[in-house]
Scaffold this active site. Structure first.
Site, short mmCIF file in Angstrom:
data_model
loop_
_atom_site.label_atom_id
_atom_site.label_comp_id
_atom_site.label_asym_id
_atom_site.label_seq_id
_atom_site.Cartn_x
_atom_site.Cartn_y
_atom_site.Cartn_z
CD GLU A 230 13.22 -3.33 23.63
OE1 GLU A 230 14.44 -3.35 23.92
OE2 GLU A 230 12.82 -3.40 22.44
CD GLU B 243 15.02 2.23 23.21
OE1 GLU B 243 14.43 3.15 23.81
OE2 GLU B 243 14.94 1.05 23.58
C1 1HE Z 1 25.26 2.48 31.49
C2 1HE Z 1 23.91 2.48 31.08
C3 1HE Z 1 23.62 1.90 29.81
C4 1HE Z 1 24.00 3.40 33.02
N1 1HE Z 1 24.66 1.41 29.08
N2 1HE Z 1 26.24 1.97 30.73
N3 1HE Z 1 19.58 3.21 27.94
C5 1HE Z 1 19.71 4.51 28.22
O1 1HE Z 1 19.85 5.35 27.35
C6 1HE Z 1 19.72 4.86 29.68
C7 1HE Z 1 21.05 5.39 30.05
N4 1HE Z 1 21.20 5.53 31.50
C8 1HE Z 1 20.70 6.58 32.20
O2 1HE Z 1 19.96 7.40 31.70
C9 1HE Z 1 21.07 6.63 33.65
O3 1HE Z 1 22.26 5.86 33.84
C10 1HE Z 1 19.98 6.07 34.61
C11 1HE Z 1 18.81 7.06 34.63
C12 1HE Z 1 19.51 4.69 34.22
C13 1HE Z 1 20.58 5.96 36.05
O4 1HE Z 1 21.14 7.19 36.42
P1 1HE Z 1 22.16 7.21 37.66
O5 1HE Z 1 22.53 8.67 37.89
O6 1HE Z 1 21.62 6.44 38.79
O7 1HE Z 1 23.48 6.40 37.18
P2 1HE Z 1 24.66 6.84 36.19
O8 1HE Z 1 25.68 7.61 36.96
O9 1HE Z 1 24.12 7.50 34.97
O10 1HE Z 1 25.24 5.45 35.72
C14 1HE Z 1 26.10 4.66 36.55
C15 1HE Z 1 27.01 3.88 35.66
O11 1HE Z 1 26.24 3.01 34.83
C16 1HE Z 1 27.78 4.77 34.68
O12 1HE Z 1 29.01 4.15 34.42
P3 1HE Z 1 30.39 4.64 35.12
O13 1HE Z 1 31.41 3.69 34.59
O14 1HE Z 1 30.55 6.06 34.67
O15 1HE Z 1 30.14 4.51 36.58
C17 1HE Z 1 26.92 4.72 33.44
O16 1HE Z 1 27.67 5.01 32.26
C18 1HE Z 1 26.49 3.27 33.45
N5 1HE Z 1 25.27 3.07 32.69
N6 1HE Z 1 23.16 3.06 32.03
C19 1HE Z 1 25.92 1.47 29.55
N7 1HE Z 1 22.38 1.82 29.34
C20 1HE Z 1 17.80 -4.22 22.38
S1 1HE Z 1 17.66 -2.60 22.03
C21 1HE Z 1 17.43 -1.76 23.49
C22 1HE Z 1 17.77 -0.33 23.27
C23 1HE Z 1 17.97 0.40 24.55
O17 1HE Z 1 17.80 -0.12 25.62
S2 1HE Z 1 18.42 2.01 24.38
C24 1HE Z 1 18.35 2.67 25.96
C25 1HE Z 1 19.68 2.64 26.62
#
Ligand code: 1HE
Length: 276
Positions: free
Chosen positions: A128, A148
């Site tokens: 977005e 989402e």
């Molecule tokens: C997060 C987020 C997040 C990472 N919110 N904490 N977005 C998503 O559904 C995408 C979710 N994220 C992922 O699928 C993956 O993290 C990635 C593909 C982006 C990256 O993977 P990777 O292996 O490099 O990293 P990771 O180990 O998954 O994440 C590292 C840390 O970032 C980890 O936290 P930690 O405390 O365990 O180290 C993750 O939890 C954190 N992290 N992404 C919170 N999104 C206005 S409406 C908009 C609606 C949306 O955007 S919905 C889509 C949300």
């Protein structure tokens, strides 16, 4: 000898912009570089980051004529910070979404064109954000998703308005219902990506484009950013009328007059084929 970083000539922003700790902002002449700076959370956008993006875009230094947005670390942006979503009631959720709209409107309908340099995950709110920019450069590693659908939520940062206008509603529907992820080449084919570059080359490309854009007349940038997207939504008759008013306004500025004279007197560049 190692090649200098593409932004090695940039110097850190001062004043208000320097205080935005979730962003890393630097400037070189008329080009401002705003880097999302939450790599530990994959640049997930929490309330603080969306507020800082908004603040940055409504407080651009007066001499800035183009902005490049990129992400620190291995990904451009993991979208909404999901940890903040859990506790919100419906009213707070609406206000939250409206806050994203305000920030991304400040990008799309701001004062200067914005180029997004994309690598790694460009997902959910990250897509977005990219869609609210005016030009998108994607490295090989970039991929586009709308998780989402899997998370049980809906886009709330302007995605349903902006993303179908780039890739079409049918492709966005597929992404949201099936979790389909597009790679950088698909992104280019489907209208999301304007420029495709190799890994590590995105920032240099973004800065090169920003320097070109910064050399344009500000009124042309205004017309392209503010008039064009509105004219596209008008009926042909209203659109043609609005176009005439915009064209007359732009061509009457002293800068346009000077540029037209420069061409007629052989002092301006001719049109040549692009190499991209
Ligand atoms: C997060 C987020 C997040 C990472 N919110 N904490 N977005 C998503 O559904 C995408 C979710 N994220 C992922 O699928 C993956 O993290 C990635 C593909 C982006 C990256 O993977 P990777 O292996 O490099 O990293 P990771 O180990 O998954 O994440 C590292 C840390 O970032 C980890 O936290 P930690 O405390 O365990 O180290 C993750 O939890 C954190 N992290 N992404 C919170 N999104 C206005 S409406 C908009 C609606 C949306 O955007 S919905 C889509 C949300």
């Amino acid at each position: 000898m190692s090649t200098p970083a593409p932004d090695s000539t940039f110097t850190p922003a001062t004043g208000l912009l320097a205080g935005l700790d979730l962003l890393q902002i630097s400037q070189d002449g008329a080009v401002l570089h705003i880097r999302l700076n939450r790599p530990v959370k994959r640049n997930a956008i929490n309330d603080g980051l969306i507020a800082q993006l908004h603040t940055a875009f409504v407080n651009l230094p007066a001499d800035v004529r183009a902005v490049v947005v990129s992400g620190e670390g291995a990904h451009f942006c993991a979208g909404l910070d999901l940890s903040e979503l859990v506790e919100r009631d419906i009213h707070a959720a609406i206000l939250h979404s409206r806050g994203w709209h305000a920030a991304f409107d400040a990008i799309q309908f701001g004062r200067v064109p914005v180029i997004a340099v994309l690598h790694g995950a460009v997902v959910g709110g990250g897509l977005e954000l990219a869609a609210s920019c005016h030009i998108r450069v994607a490295e090989d590693s970039a991929y586009f998703g709308l998780p989402e659908g899997q998370r049980g939520i809906f886009v709330g940062g302007g995605g349903s308005v902006r993303i179908p206008r780039l890739m079409g509603a049918a492709r966005m529907t597929d992404m949201m219902l099936t979790g389909r992820v597009f790679d950088a080449d698909q992104g280019e084919r489907y209208g999301v990506v304007n420029y495709r570059v190799g890994d590590g080359d995105g920032l240099a490309k973004g800065i090169e484009l920003a320097r070109k854009i910064a050399g344009n007349a500000p009124m042309t940038a205004f017309a392209v950013m503010h008039a064009l997207p509105r004219i596209v939504e008008m009926s042909p008759s209203e659109g043609l009328f609005a176009e005439s008013l915009m064209a007359a306004s732009a061509s009457s500025t002293p800068e346009a007059q000077a540029r037209l004279r420069a061409f007629l007197e052989g002092r301006a560049a001719k049109v040549v084929k692009s190499e991209d």
